[in-house]
Design a protein around this motif. Structure first.
Motif, short mmCIF file in Angstrom:
data_model
loop_
_atom_site.label_atom_id
_atom_site.label_comp_id
_atom_site.label_asym_id
_atom_site.label_seq_id
_atom_site.Cartn_x
_atom_site.Cartn_y
_atom_site.Cartn_z
N PHE A 98 0.83 -1.21 0.00
CA PHE A 98 0.00 0.00 0.00
C PHE A 98 0.87 1.26 0.00
O PHE A 98 0.56 2.23 -0.70
N ALA A 99 1.95 1.25 0.76
CA ALA A 99 2.83 2.43 0.83
C ALA A 99 3.46 2.70 -0.53
O ALA A 99 3.56 3.87 -0.96
N LYS A 134 15.89 -9.41 7.09
CA LYS A 134 15.14 -8.24 7.53
C LYS A 134 14.72 -7.40 6.33
O LYS A 134 14.80 -6.16 6.35
N GLU A 135 14.29 -8.08 5.29
CA GLU A 135 13.81 -7.41 4.09
C GLU A 135 12.38 -7.85 3.82
O GLU A 135 11.99 -8.96 4.18
N LEU A 136 11.63 -6.98 3.18
CA LEU A 136 10.29 -7.34 2.74
C LEU A 136 10.36 -7.93 1.34
O LEU A 136 11.28 -7.65 0.58
N ILE A 137 9.38 -8.75 1.02
CA ILE A 137 9.33 -9.37 -0.31
C ILE A 137 9.40 -8.30 -1.40
O ILE A 137 10.08 -8.47 -2.42
N LEU A 138 8.73 -7.18 -1.19
CA LEU A 138 8.67 -6.13 -2.22
C LEU A 138 9.94 -5.28 -2.28
O LEU A 138 10.04 -4.38 -3.09
N GLU A 139 10.94 -5.58 -1.42
CA GLU A 139 12.21 -4.85 -1.45
C GLU A 139 13.25 -5.53 -2.32
O GLU A 139 14.24 -4.92 -2.70
N ASN A 140 13.08 -6.82 -2.60
CA ASN A 140 14.11 -7.62 -3.24
C ASN A 140 13.63 -8.15 -4.58
O ASN A 140 12.66 -8.89 -4.64
N GLU A 141 14.31 -7.77 -5.65
CA GLU A 141 13.88 -8.17 -6.99
C GLU A 141 13.96 -9.67 -7.22
O GLU A 141 13.35 -10.20 -8.15
N SER A 173 10.40 -12.12 -7.01
CA SER A 173 9.33 -11.67 -7.91
C SER A 173 8.09 -12.55 -7.86
O SER A 173 6.97 -12.06 -7.92
N ASP A 174 8.26 -13.89 -7.75
CA ASP A 174 7.10 -14.78 -7.71
C ASP A 174 6.25 -14.52 -6.47
O ASP A 174 5.02 -14.46 -6.54
N SER A 175 6.90 -14.38 -5.33
CA SER A 175 6.18 -14.10 -4.08
C SER A 175 5.56 -12.71 -4.11
O SER A 175 4.50 -12.48 -3.54
N GLU A 176 6.22 -11.78 -4.79
CA GLU A 176 5.68 -10.42 -4.90
C GLU A 176 4.33 -10.42 -5.59
O GLU A 176 3.41 -9.69 -5.20
N GLU A 198 2.08 -12.70 -5.49
CA GLU A 198 1.05 -13.17 -4.55
C GLU A 198 0.66 -12.08 -3.56
O GLU A 198 -0.51 -11.92 -3.22
N ILE A 199 1.67 -11.33 -3.08
CA ILE A 199 1.40 -10.24 -2.15
C ILE A 199 0.53 -9.17 -2.81
O ILE A 199 -0.44 -8.68 -2.23
N LEU A 200 0.87 -8.81 -4.03
CA LEU A 200 0.11 -7.77 -4.73
C LEU A 200 -1.30 -8.24 -5.06
O LEU A 200 -2.25 -7.45 -5.05
N TYR A 201 -1.45 -9.54 -5.34
CA TYR A 201 -2.78 -10.09 -5.59
C TYR A 201 -3.64 -9.95 -4.33
O TYR A 201 -4.81 -9.55 -4.39
N LEU A 202 -3.06 -10.30 -3.17
CA LEU A 202 -3.79 -10.18 -1.91
C LEU A 202 -4.13 -8.72 -1.62
O LEU A 202 -5.25 -8.41 -1.20
#
Length: 272
Positions: free
Chosen positions: A25-26, A219-226, A229-232, A234-238
């Motif tokens: 969201f941020a 200590k990184e978020l999924i959306l911080e690390n290129e 991408s596959d997990s990203e 799923e996060i964006l879908y949610l």
């Protein structure tokens, strides 16, 4: 303002999912407040790269608090609060949430112009303190996080009972099921069957992926690390599902007998 709570059995990945959704969201330009509601006080560590001093810690030290002491700015401009709680085996863990909400009301924090408020709540709803975000209607949408493990689904059913108990005409408390740590098609089918039994809409079915464990250690978020991408995806879908769900059907929580029937049904299907 969109107000979301993440509930589920301990160890199911609530904090990781809640933190990644805050980042999603941020990064979309939203002003986000992330509130960790766990005595471990570790929900905001991703944003601050340190353990945040909690509301209860500051109250114990000084007897009073200011906004600047409890609302800290972290990565992506996300504002962070940790409620805190007693040491293990001492006192009521729900006290941290109830005390924090009183202080946030007093300071006017919840009335500020946030776009998103996310609550990361410990465990299932067996304690009135942990139920406060839904009981006092501080939230509108509740992500019920579960794996295909029976006790995780048992906890999910308890949370759905809480939603039904505390919903109102003014605030129907929209429930969203999030399947997490899924290792196989069979586990996915178990979660889908639970959703069918309880009439809850599925927000996402997230596969077990080492990237989530690695992100914890780094200590990184999924959306911080290129590399994630596959997990990203799923996060964006949610994130998009949470935004778009506006109405869900009446939840049908399961009695003890119905839970056993569900368990037997799964057993028969898996033995085929």
């Amino acid at each position: 303002m969109l107000r979301i709570a993440f509930y589920g059995k301990g160890g199911i990945g609530k904090s990781t999912l809640a933190s990644n959704i805050s980042v999603a969201f941020a990064k979309a330009g939203k002003k986000v407040l992330h509130i960790g509601c766990d005595p471990k006080s570790d929900s905001t560590r991703f944003f601050l790269n340190k353990k945040q001093k909690t509301v209860l810690d500051i109250l114990d030290e000084k007897g009073n608090i200011t906004r600047e002491e409890i609302v800290l700015k972290g990565k992506f401009g996300i504002s962070c609060i940790e409620t805190g709680g007693p040491k293990a085996g001492v006192g009521c863990a729900g006290l941290g949430i109830s005390t924090t909400m009183q202080e946030l009301e007093r300071l006017g924090v919840l009335s500020e112009n946030w776009d998103i408020i996310i609550y990361d709540v410990l465990g299932d709803v067996v304690c009135g303190g942990f139920a406060i975000p839904m009981r006092k209607h501080y939230v509108d949408k509740i992500c019920v996080v579960t794996s295909a493990d029976f006790m995780s689904l048992y906890a999910a059913n308890n949370i759905l009972n809480g939603i039904n108990n505390y919903k109102s005409k003014k605030n129907p408390l929209i429930g969203i099921l999030v399947g997490n740590k899924i290792n196989s098609q069979s586990e996915e089918e178990i979660i889908k069957l639970f959703a069918e039994y309880t009439n809850i809409e599925i927000g996402a079915l997230i596969r077990e992926d080492f990237s989530f464990k690695l992100s914890d250690f780094k200590k990184e978020l999924i959306l911080e690390n290129e590399n994630f991408s596959d997990s990203e995806k799923e996060i964006l879908y949610l994130k998009n599902k949470i935004e778009t769900i506006e109405y869900t059907k009446e939840l049908s929580t399961l009695s003890e007998e119905e839970l056993e029937e569900f368990r037997d049904n799964i057993s028969r299907r898996m033995l085929k």
